[in-house]
Write an enzyme that holds these catalytic residues in place. Structure first.
Site, short mmCIF file in Angstrom:
data_model
loop_
_atom_site.label_atom_id
_atom_site.label_comp_id
_atom_site.label_asym_id
_atom_site.label_seq_id
_atom_site.Cartn_x
_atom_site.Cartn_y
_atom_site.Cartn_z
CB SER A 229 -17.73 -32.18 -39.24
OG SER A 229 -19.01 -32.62 -39.65
NE ARG B 154 7.87 -48.23 -79.58
CZ ARG B 154 8.48 -48.28 -80.77
NH1 ARG B 154 7.83 -48.74 -81.82
NH2 ARG B 154 9.71 -47.85 -80.90
#
Length: 408
Positions: free
Chosen positions: A275, A315
């Site tokens: 931490s 497409r």
């Protein structure tokens, strides 16, 4: 460059980076030119190696190609333009990309890169299988309380929990093993009409065009299949496999997160994270990061399915385009999570004494079901309430052995 907002991204290395995708597109162009020559469509001097084509791309071209991709909607167009400019009026320049469309190059290049990503994932899955086998077998008698809906349930062994983790990894491995990475060589609309026309074979042109696609697939090491322009299962199945892996790893990570809480203390990571302000902290950082990947994977997979469901014509506008980054992100994150999970299980500390103490402290909370069942059966409770635990552990161990020996 690693992603500073995705700690651990460096584990994916060059898999599906911009530079790697660009290089894969160059490989596709080279393979196609070789296929045209081998199939008898183009003259012998039309072929160029991937290395020769790479030499036409300068160090600063990647950024330019990325910017210019906006005008045509994909990076293939500016890439081909640069390659042709470099080749000039040579036969290789004239024949480059002939018979292909941008989608052929994009889809095939992504399949190349995704296959590389899953090769890395498969290695990690195999490593996880071996470690989890050892955990399941070595702790088949390590007693602990089972928990359902966060509460104590009945006695179980940590070996069974590890066997369940193993089961998830084995099933994820099956998904990955079942993947196929197909070539996409269909031309403008998936008909291969341009390749057929270029062959000049008239009525006999179709087999030549099909053969060219198969040759390119062989060069690239991809599966030779018919064009799949708007049928996106190759993409969604890859996404599903990545999500399935992330599910299995997330399960492991969540169990570690819960069982490593100080008030439980049954598991701990090999080297917890620190931490910035609390010196005492040893956070289960690997589990946190794996859980992060598991939480982010399903929406990315859903994006791929949404794009596939939106397919139209030959497409699809927008839906095809949204796949690229979603697939890239999903597979890269799977590689990262795979390597983090391998480290997590390999370095995991199992605190059997704490498991036994928690089981004893649970008291009636873990014995009430047995007492109820024994009253119904009309006998006193047996010394052990583990049912078929050992059988279920053995079943997963046997499954893992088959996978190891068969190399499936």
């Amino acid at each position: 460059m690693p992603d500073i907002l995705w700690p651990g991204d460096h584990h994916a290395g060059e898999i599906l980076t911009d530079a790697t995708i660009l290089d894969a597109m160059v490989q596709v162009e080279s393979a196609w030119s070789a296929a045209l020559v081998t199939a008898g469509i183009a003259p012998a001097d039309a072929v160029l190696s991937a290395d020769a084509l790479r030499g036409l791309i300068a160090d600063g071209d990647l950024e330019g190609i990325a910017e210019e991709a906006e005008s045509g909607g994909n990076p293939v167009i500016p890439l081909v333009r640069r390659l042709r400019d470099g080749l000039g009026s040579s036969a290789a320049g004239m024949w480059l990309h002939r018979g292909l469309t941008s989608q052929d190059v994009m889809d095939t290049a992504l399949m190349l890169c995704v296959a590389e990503g899953f090769d890395a994932v498969r290695i990690e899955l195999d490593a996880q299988v071996e470690v989890l086998r050892q955990l399941a077998d070595g702790h088949r008698r390590t007693m602990m309380p089972a928990r359902t809906l966060t509460q104590h349930a009945v006695p179980m062994t940590f070996g069974l929990k590890a066997a369940q983790w193993l089961r998830g990894v084995l099933e994820a491995r099956e998904q990955v093993a079942g993947l196929a990475f197909p070539v996409q060589m269909g031309g403008a609309a998936g008909t291969s009409a341009a390749a057929a026309e270029l062959s000049g074979r008239g009525a006999d042109a179709a087999p030549v065009a099909v053969r060219a696609g198969a040759i390119a697939a062989d060069i690239l090491g991809l599966a030779p299949v018919a064009p799949w322009h708007s049928v996106r299962t190759a993409v969604t199945r890859s996404g599903d496999a990545a999500v399935g892996c992330s599910d299995a790893w997330g399960h492991i990570a969540n169990d570690v997160l819960v069982l490593s809480r100080p008030e439980i203390g049954e598991l701990s990571e090999g080297s917890g994270g620190s931490s910035s302000t609390m010196p005492h902290k040893a956070n289960p950082v690997l589990s946190v990061l794996i859980r992060r990947a598991a939480l982010s994977a399903p929406p990315l997979g859903a994006t791929l399915h949404q794009a596939a469901a939106d397919a139209t014509d030959e497409r699809t506008a927008g839906a095809w385009h949204v796949e690229w980054d979603a697939l890239r992100t999903l597979v890269r994150r799977a590689v990262v999570a795979a390597r983090q999970t391998s480290r997590l299980v390999a370095e995991l500390h199992v605190h059997g004494d704490r498991m036994q103490a928690n089981l004893a402290d649970a008291g009636a909370a873990v014995t009430s079901e047995q007492e109820s069942m024994s009253r119904i059966a009309g006998h006193t409770p047996t010394p052990e309430y583990l049912g078929a635990t050992q059988h279920y552990i053995d079943a997963q161990l046997a499954r893992a052995r088959r996978v190891t020996t068969e190399g499936a």
